[in-house]
Design a protein around this motif. Structure first.
Motif, mmCIF file in Angstrom:
data_model
loop_
_atom_site.group_PDB
_atom_site.id
_atom_site.type_symbol
_atom_site.label_atom_id
_atom_site.label_comp_id
_atom_site.label_asym_id
_atom_site.label_seq_id
_atom_site.Cartn_x
_atom_site.Cartn_y
_atom_site.Cartn_z
ATOM 1 N N LEU A 16 34.880 15.928 36.014
ATOM 2 C CA LEU A 16 35.738 16.502 37.051
ATOM 3 C C LEU A 16 35.010 16.560 38.386
ATOM 4 C CD1 LEU A 16 37.270 19.514 35.062
ATOM 5 C CD2 LEU A 16 38.265 17.254 35.399
ATOM 6 N N LYS A 17 35.719 16.232 39.448
ATOM 7 C CA LYS A 17 35.166 16.190 40.825
ATOM 8 C C LYS A 17 33.757 15.581 40.798
ATOM 9 C CE LYS A 17 34.749 19.028 44.961
ATOM 10 N NZ LYS A 17 33.430 19.639 45.075
ATOM 11 N N PHE A 18 33.724 14.371 40.236
ATOM 12 C CA PHE A 18 32.457 13.657 40.037
ATOM 13 C C PHE A 18 31.780 13.353 41.373
ATOM 14 C CE2 PHE A 18 30.325 9.503 39.808
ATOM 15 C CZ PHE A 18 29.442 9.708 38.770
ATOM 16 N N ASP A 19 30.493 13.654 41.450
ATOM 17 C CA ASP A 19 29.746 13.272 42.656
ATOM 18 C C ASP A 19 28.824 12.096 42.345
ATOM 19 O OD1 ASP A 19 29.074 14.381 45.554
ATOM 20 O OD2 ASP A 19 27.244 13.609 44.633
ATOM 21 N N HIS A 20 27.877 12.302 41.453
ATOM 22 C CA HIS A 20 27.021 11.196 41.011
ATOM 23 C C HIS A 20 26.286 11.619 39.744
ATOM 24 C CE1 HIS A 20 24.101 13.732 43.124
ATOM 25 N NE2 HIS A 20 23.127 13.075 42.531
ATOM 26 N N HIS A 21 25.676 10.653 39.064
ATOM 27 C CA HIS A 21 24.847 10.990 37.904
ATOM 28 C C HIS A 21 23.410 11.114 38.387
ATOM 29 C CE1 HIS A 21 23.756 11.186 33.640
ATOM 30 N NE2 HIS A 21 22.613 10.697 34.093
ATOM 31 N N CYS A 22 22.779 12.246 38.085
ATOM 32 C CA CYS A 22 21.406 12.464 38.565
ATOM 33 C C CYS A 22 20.432 12.456 37.382
ATOM 34 C CB CYS A 22 21.317 13.797 39.304
ATOM 35 S SG CYS A 22 19.634 14.174 39.817
ATOM 36 N N PRO A 23 19.549 11.435 37.294
ATOM 37 C CA PRO A 23 18.598 11.402 36.165
ATOM 38 C C PRO A 23 17.634 12.591 36.177
ATOM 39 C CG PRO A 23 18.127 9.654 37.748
ATOM 40 C CD PRO A 23 19.407 10.282 38.186
ATOM 41 N N TRP A 24 17.377 13.174 37.364
ATOM 42 C CA TRP A 24 16.418 14.285 37.451
ATOM 43 C C TRP A 24 16.945 15.562 36.818
ATOM 44 C CZ3 TRP A 24 11.620 13.090 38.428
ATOM 45 C CH2 TRP A 24 11.345 11.928 39.160
ATOM 46 N N ILE A 25 18.264 15.630 36.582
ATOM 47 C CA ILE A 25 18.788 16.791 35.849
ATOM 48 C C ILE A 25 19.386 16.328 34.509
ATOM 49 C CG2 ILE A 25 19.176 18.259 37.886
ATOM 50 C CD1 ILE A 25 22.179 17.585 37.662
ATOM 51 N N HIS A 26 19.261 15.025 34.228
ATOM 52 C CA HIS A 26 19.789 14.450 32.989
ATOM 53 C C HIS A 26 21.252 14.879 32.802
ATOM 54 C CE1 HIS A 26 19.939 12.671 29.151
ATOM 55 N NE2 HIS A 26 19.727 13.734 28.417
ATOM 56 N N ASN A 27 22.008 14.815 33.870
ATOM 57 C CA ASN A 27 23.375 15.332 33.855
ATOM 58 C C ASN A 27 24.132 14.733 35.043
ATOM 59 O OD1 ASN A 27 25.471 16.921 33.030
ATOM 60 N ND2 ASN A 27 24.549 18.886 33.602
ATOM 61 N N CYS A 28 25.442 14.815 34.965
ATOM 62 C CA CYS A 28 26.241 14.426 36.124
ATOM 63 C C CYS A 28 26.308 15.608 37.084
ATOM 64 C CB CYS A 28 27.661 14.095 35.691
ATOM 65 S SG CYS A 28 27.901 12.366 35.341
ATOM 66 N N VAL A 29 26.462 15.313 38.362
ATOM 67 C CA VAL A 29 26.745 16.378 39.326
ATOM 68 C C VAL A 29 28.259 16.343 39.527
ATOM 69 C CG1 VAL A 29 26.388 17.179 41.687
ATOM 70 C CG2 VAL A 29 24.493 16.144 40.431
ATOM 71 N N GLY A 30 28.905 17.423 39.117
ATOM 72 C CA GLY A 30 30.370 17.463 39.185
ATOM 73 C C GLY A 30 30.884 18.835 39.559
ATOM 74 N N HIS A 31 32.130 19.076 39.219
ATOM 75 C CA HIS A 31 32.826 20.300 39.651
ATOM 76 C C HIS A 31 32.049 21.593 39.337
ATOM 77 C CE1 HIS A 31 36.166 22.853 40.638
ATOM 78 N NE2 HIS A 31 36.174 23.391 39.441
ATOM 79 N N ASN A 32 31.529 21.710 38.113
ATOM 80 C CA ASN A 32 30.927 22.989 37.697
ATOM 81 C C ASN A 32 29.489 23.207 38.153
ATOM 82 O OD1 ASN A 32 33.274 23.579 36.370
ATOM 83 N ND2 ASN A 32 32.544 22.898 34.366
ATOM 84 N N ASN A 33 28.745 22.118 38.389
ATOM 85 C CA ASN A 33 27.318 22.328 38.688
ATOM 86 C C ASN A 33 26.887 21.817 40.065
ATOM 87 O OD1 ASN A 33 27.471 19.625 38.090
ATOM 88 N ND2 ASN A 33 25.657 19.572 36.786
#
Ligand SMILES: [Zn+2]
Ligand SMILES: [Zn+2]
Length: 343
Positions: free
Chosen positions: A153-170
């Motif tokens: 949701l509300k995808f921004d980008h995938h960040c390997p440094w957090i091993h997660n996508c940056v999206g709506h919740n984070n």
């Protein structure tokens, strides 16, 4: 080939986090074992000096806590999945003792969630699209991440440094992590330059600290390099959030702006409510979460469900057929970005 790279990025994700933690810890140890004792001498300080030193110690500990808290939250917070329901964390049901019951519960949850999502999207007159990769309803601003293999949701980008996508919740945690890191790195660079010079002078100076000289030099150079790189990324994200865009939307909006210009029309970003309002929306500032909530390291959920988004007045005033065109264009971009060719 792309799939192999995506899988490799996913696999080595924890390694990136470990590297980031080691580098952060190096700078923190360097500060408390060398820079702080060098710049704040307790035995030489008077009463006010001692208060100042205690304040600086508390402030630096607060900054360190904010960095690690927001980094941790950006890692562990799910960026937002189309089937997420408030109050229901699918991971909580994963440990049910009977696998057959657990599976049937999960299936029921999924079916109910799909129904709810479709009803919600229909209610807001946004024609639901389906992701051609995970075959689930795909709300506006959602994108399929090929590394996580799910729609975010509300995808921004995938960040390997957090091993997660940056999206709506984070996304909020991600931006605040960078903010605290940049402020701390700037302070560190200003406070640590003398210890850095002394650490380089191997011949003429004594070294009464427990932290080795080469590590001080390395930490200082690292803080400057990482500080500059993250400051640039952080400034970019502030520009995006203050203009009501995500990273992927920015490129589409730029292209659309140019296209509209050639046709003598003005492009409207439907999610842009003006700088002040965009800031409040992004950080979910409300009566419940006042502006200073960004200074308090506590979990704050994002504004809204992440499946439907309010549109600005300028967009609402457009004729219905033009509004539909905007949604259509958004859907086409969404497919192109997800690597779906048959649009
Ligand atoms: Zn998908
Ligand atoms: Zn991802």
């Amino acid at each position: 080939m792309v799939q192999i790279v995506d899988r490799a990025i996913n696999r080595i994700g924890p390694v990136f986090i470990a590297i980031a933690l080691v580098l952060l810890a190096m700078c923190v140890f360097c500060y408390y074992l060398v820079v702080f004792p060098y710049t704040h001498r307790w035995s030489d300080a008077g009463f006010l000096g001692k208060i100042y030193i205690a304040t600086m110690l508390a402030w630096s500990a607060y900054m360190v806590y904010c960095i690690f808290f927001h980094y941790y939250m950006a890692i562990v917070t799910s960026p937002g999945n189309v089937l997420d329901r408030p109050g229901m964390d699918p991971r909580l049901r994963a440990d049910e003792s009977d696998p057959a019951i657990a599976e049937s519960h999960q299936q029921e949850d999924t079916e109910t969630s799909i129904r709810e999502v479709l009803l919600e999207l229909e209610e807001y007159s946004v024609y639901p699209k389906t992701c051609k990769k995970c075959h689930l309803p795909k709300p506006e601003r959602a994108h399929h991440c090929s590394i996580c293999n799910s729609c975010v949701l509300k995808f921004d980008h995938h960040c390997p440094w957090i091993h997660n996508c940056v999206g709506h919740n984070n996304h909020r945690y991600f931006v605040l992590f960078m903010t605290y890191l940049v402020v701390s790195a700037t302070y560190f660079a200003l406070a640590a330059w003398r210890p850095f010079i002394i650490a380089l002078d191997f011949i003429n100076t004594e070294w009464p600290y427990y932290y080795p000289r080469p590590l001080v030099a390395f930490s200082y150079i690292l803080a400057i390099c990482m500080g500059v790189a993250i400051a640039a990324l952080c400034a970019w994200h502030y520009y995006l959030l203050l203009t009501g865009q995500t990273t992927v939307e920015f490129y589409n909006n730029q292209y659309e702006k140019g296209l509209h210009k050639t046709q003598g029309e003005i492009f409207v970003n439907m999610y842009d409510f003006g700088v002040k309002e965009n800031f409040k929306i992004f950080f979910n500032i409300s009566d419940k979460n006042p502006w200073y909530s960004v200074l308090i390291p506590v979990p704050v959920p994002p504004k809204g469900s992440g499946r439907i988004f309010e549109k600005c007045q300028e967009f609402s005033l457009l004729p219905t057929n033009r509004q539909h065109q905007y949604f259509q264009v958004q859907a086409e971009y969404s497919d192109i970005e997800d690597g779906v060719k048959d649009v």
